[in-house]
Design a protein around this motif. Structure first.
Motif, PDB file in Angstrom:
ATOM      1  N   UNK A 584       0.968  -1.229  -0.066  1.00 15.08           N
ATOM      2  CA  UNK A 584       0.017   0.021   0.135  1.00 15.08           C
ATOM      3  C   UNK A 584       0.928   1.380  -0.043  1.00 15.08           C
ATOM      4  N   UNK A 585       1.883   1.121   0.811  1.00 16.63           N
ATOM      5  CA  UNK A 585       2.994   2.262   0.766  1.00 16.63           C
ATOM      6  C   UNK A 585       3.550   2.387  -0.602  1.00 16.63           C
ATOM      7  N   UNK A 586       3.631   1.539  -1.285  1.00 20.63           N
ATOM      8  CA  UNK A 586       4.325   1.542  -2.655  1.00 20.63           C
ATOM      9  C   UNK A 586       3.391   2.361  -3.488  1.00 20.63           C
ATOM     10  N   UNK A 587       2.231   1.801  -3.587  1.00 22.20           N
ATOM     11  CA  UNK A 587       1.083   2.400  -4.434  1.00 22.20           C
ATOM     12  C   UNK A 587       0.751   3.913  -4.067  1.00 22.20           C
ATOM     13  N   UNK A 588       0.678   4.124  -2.637  1.00 25.25           N
ATOM     14  CA  UNK A 588       0.447   5.628  -2.246  1.00 25.25           C
ATOM     15  C   UNK A 588       1.569   6.440  -2.879  1.00 25.25           C
TER      16      UNK A 588
END
Length: 599
Positions: A584-588
């Motif tokens: 989720x961090x990668x995407x955000x």
């Protein structure tokens, strides 16, 4: 209590707090834990890893699980196959009260939570019932360690520790001034010892007050010592005059070597000086067939062969040494080979020192005196390579580890490739970087996996492939320093500038430091998948000069993820360990950087 004791302790605590600018109560907790575990040679990370205090904790502030005097933070730290029968498991449960008294209600809180540790049939509470995940994780680890080692019939000991700045003497006196508290202590000990956790279950309750804490602070590990030889040693020197290295071949009696290995308290109890083995590649392998054989030989003083005829002996390194008569005076001692023999000697005679008085058997010693780091590493590696040794155990002597240590020193940091080496030399603890600390930063940033980095730091370099992916000569040496600077920058901001305004902020400060480090790395490099080349292109000036805007933005990005995933983040401690949080961090981060040139 002596009239000056409290004033002296308060001064010590003030000095400690000045060096560790955190909350006063948190500083007291760290101080007590660090002082208490000095003899166990705990690292700063090991001390911090046991502090679980906060909300929803049954009043429990610290939990440490120790196997054969080694701290355990993950079940993967335990080599169950090589555990000896009747090995030792020690559970320490702390409550810290930064007050000048001992309050009786502390023991009521111990009574509330301890059964979840020792009653293996008791169902653990759900996180929603109001118990912190940190406590549940410690209970789960202890239970798993006990049940998985059940066939080895461990000796289990549970120690409750109530620490404050009060005076313990009136409570512990034969005619106690607080009989009710003393009786509750006795009841708790008896109740705990009713539970069967192995070959034996023992319990003790300690009060650490002003006098005890002052004594713990005064304790210093000694790396100097004298070793008497049985006969005049053979002397050999090597090298040019200005860099001359000296070596001796000698024998010493078992009694004199035992005295060299231990320290004795005022009650005559002996403790092994484990810090003398910091540079030894292997840990003690418990009662393997070889070690059983050594102890059997030692326990038979009537055997017709001298001990050194049957044993490979000991290798001792020292920076400085002199020989007066038949006695060596040595400084900065490290026993780099012969740990198994040394432990076997200790185990054979620790409860029967009198048996050594008339024992004339001797042990073979090589004593090498050199300050040359390259020589010391070569000796450590060579003396531990005659028999099969896992390559992972020799990693501290790798060239890449030596290169990192040298480069860090050039940049005013101390890389502890040998556990607690620089701490024991009195270097500023804020400038000391452990292998685990660096491995966590590398994993969080270069592998975009802060969840794995947080879950179990000791496992990150356990397997050869994992180790080589983090530490290799293809990676620019600057990368190792830069990831540390990024992590330090974020930690400094969270400690000194970020003010928590709600529970989410508190959880972020506690569980998500590595996630924020990973996000900050992307903001600094302007790429959502950060490579070693991206990190090497930064400079210390860029990292140290990172604006508060970037640091705040890192937190904002993380908060968006938490708020948009309420079901996952209902248990923040668990969420921080999931691979989903990392993805989720990668995407955000990718969304945030989309206006930029994203690589």
């Amino acid at each position: 209590m002596a009239s000056n004791n409290l004033a002296l302790l308060n001064s010590i605590l003030e000095e400690y707090h000045a060096e560790n600018p955190i909350g006063l109560d948190e500083s007291f907790e760290r101080f007590v834990s660090e002082m208490f575990f000095k003899k166990y040679d705990f690292s700063d990370e090991e001390v911090a890893g046991g502090l679980v205090g906060g909300k929803k904790d049954w009043g429990t502030d610290g939990v440490y699980i120790v196997f054969n005097d080694r701290n355990i933070s993950d079940v993967e730290d335990i080599d169950f196959d090589n555990l000896a029968k009747n090995f030792d498991i020690h559970l320490f449960i702390f409550q810290f009260k930064n007050k000048t008294s001992f309050e009786e209600n502390v023991i009521n809180k111990f009574n509330t939570g301890y059964k979840y540790f020792v009653d293996l049939d008791k169902v653990l509470p759900e996180i929603s019932s109001g118990i912190s995940q940190d406590i549940i994780d410690k209970i789960t680890l202890f239970r798993e360690a006990v049940t998985k080692s059940a066939s080895k019939y461990p000796n289990v000991k549970i120690t409750f520790i109530h620490a404050s700045r009060g005076d313990s003497a009136p409570i512990l006196a034969e005619k106690s001034q607080n009989y009710a508290y003393k009786q509750k202590i006795s009841d708790l000990v008896q109740d705990v010892e009713k539970f069967s956790l192995g070959a034996s279950t023992k319990c003790e309750y300690l009060l650490l007050g002003v006098e005890e804490l002052k004594k713990l602070n005064q304790y210093e590990k000694s790396y100097t010592g004298s070793l008497k030889q049985n006969e005049n040693p053979i002397y050999v020197e090597y090298g040019e005059e200005k860099n001359k290295q000296k070596g001796y071949i000698a024998t010493t009696t078992l009694k004199d070597y035992f005295d060299f290995l231990v320290e004795e308290d005022d009650k005559g109890n002996v403790t092994l000086k484990e810090h003398l083995f910091e540079s030894n590649i292997r840990d003690y392998q418990n009662k393997t067939e070889v070690n059983k054989s050594i102890e059997t030989t030692l326990s038979n003083p009537l055997i017709t062969q001298d001990f050194w005829w049957l044993n490979n002996g000991i290798t001792i390194l020292a920076d400085v040494g002199s020989l007066t008569g038949k006695t060596f005076s040595l400084e900065n001692i490290q026993i780099v080979n012969g740990l198994q023999t040394s432990y076997s000697i200790y185990n054979a005679f620790k409860n029967n020192k009198a048996a050594l008085m008339n024992d004339e058997r001797t042990i073979f010693c090589k004593i090498i005196i050199t300050e040359e780091e390259e020589s010391r590493d070569a000796i450590i590696k060579a003396t531990n390579s005659q028999n099969a040794v896992s390559p992972s155990l020799l990693r501290s002597t790798d060239n890449i580890q030596r290169d990192i240590e040298q480069y860090f020193q050039m940049n005013n940091f101390y890389y502890d490739r040998r556990k607690n080496y620089y701490k024991n030399k009195g270097k500023d603890t804020k400038r000391i970087i452990s292998i685990n600390y660096l491995a966590q930063a590398l994993t969080a940033i270069l592998k975009s996996s802060p969840s794995r980095a947080r879950t179990s730091p000791t496992v990150l370099t356990k397997k050869d492939d994992d180790y080589k992916s983090l530490f290799n000569t293809a990676t620019s040496i600057e990368v190792y320093l830069h990831v540390v600077l990024i992590r330090k920058k974020m930690e400094e901001y969270l400690t000194t500038s970020f003010v928590a305004t709600d529970d989410i902020d508190e959880y972020i400060k506690k569980y998500f430091k590595l996630h924020l480090t990973r996000i900050l790395a992307s903001l600094l490099t302007k790429t959502y998948k950060v490579s070693a080349k991206d990190i090497s292109n930064l400079t210390p000036e860029i990292i140290n000069g990172a604006s508060d805007v970037k640091l705040k933005k890192s937190i904002e990005i993380l908060k968006i993820i938490i708020q948009e995933n309420p079901s996952d983040s209902s248990n923040m401690a668990n969420f921080s360990k999931t691979e989903k949080s990392a993805r989720l961090i990668d995407s955000q981060v990718k969304v945030f950087l989309s206006p930029e040139k994203v690589k």
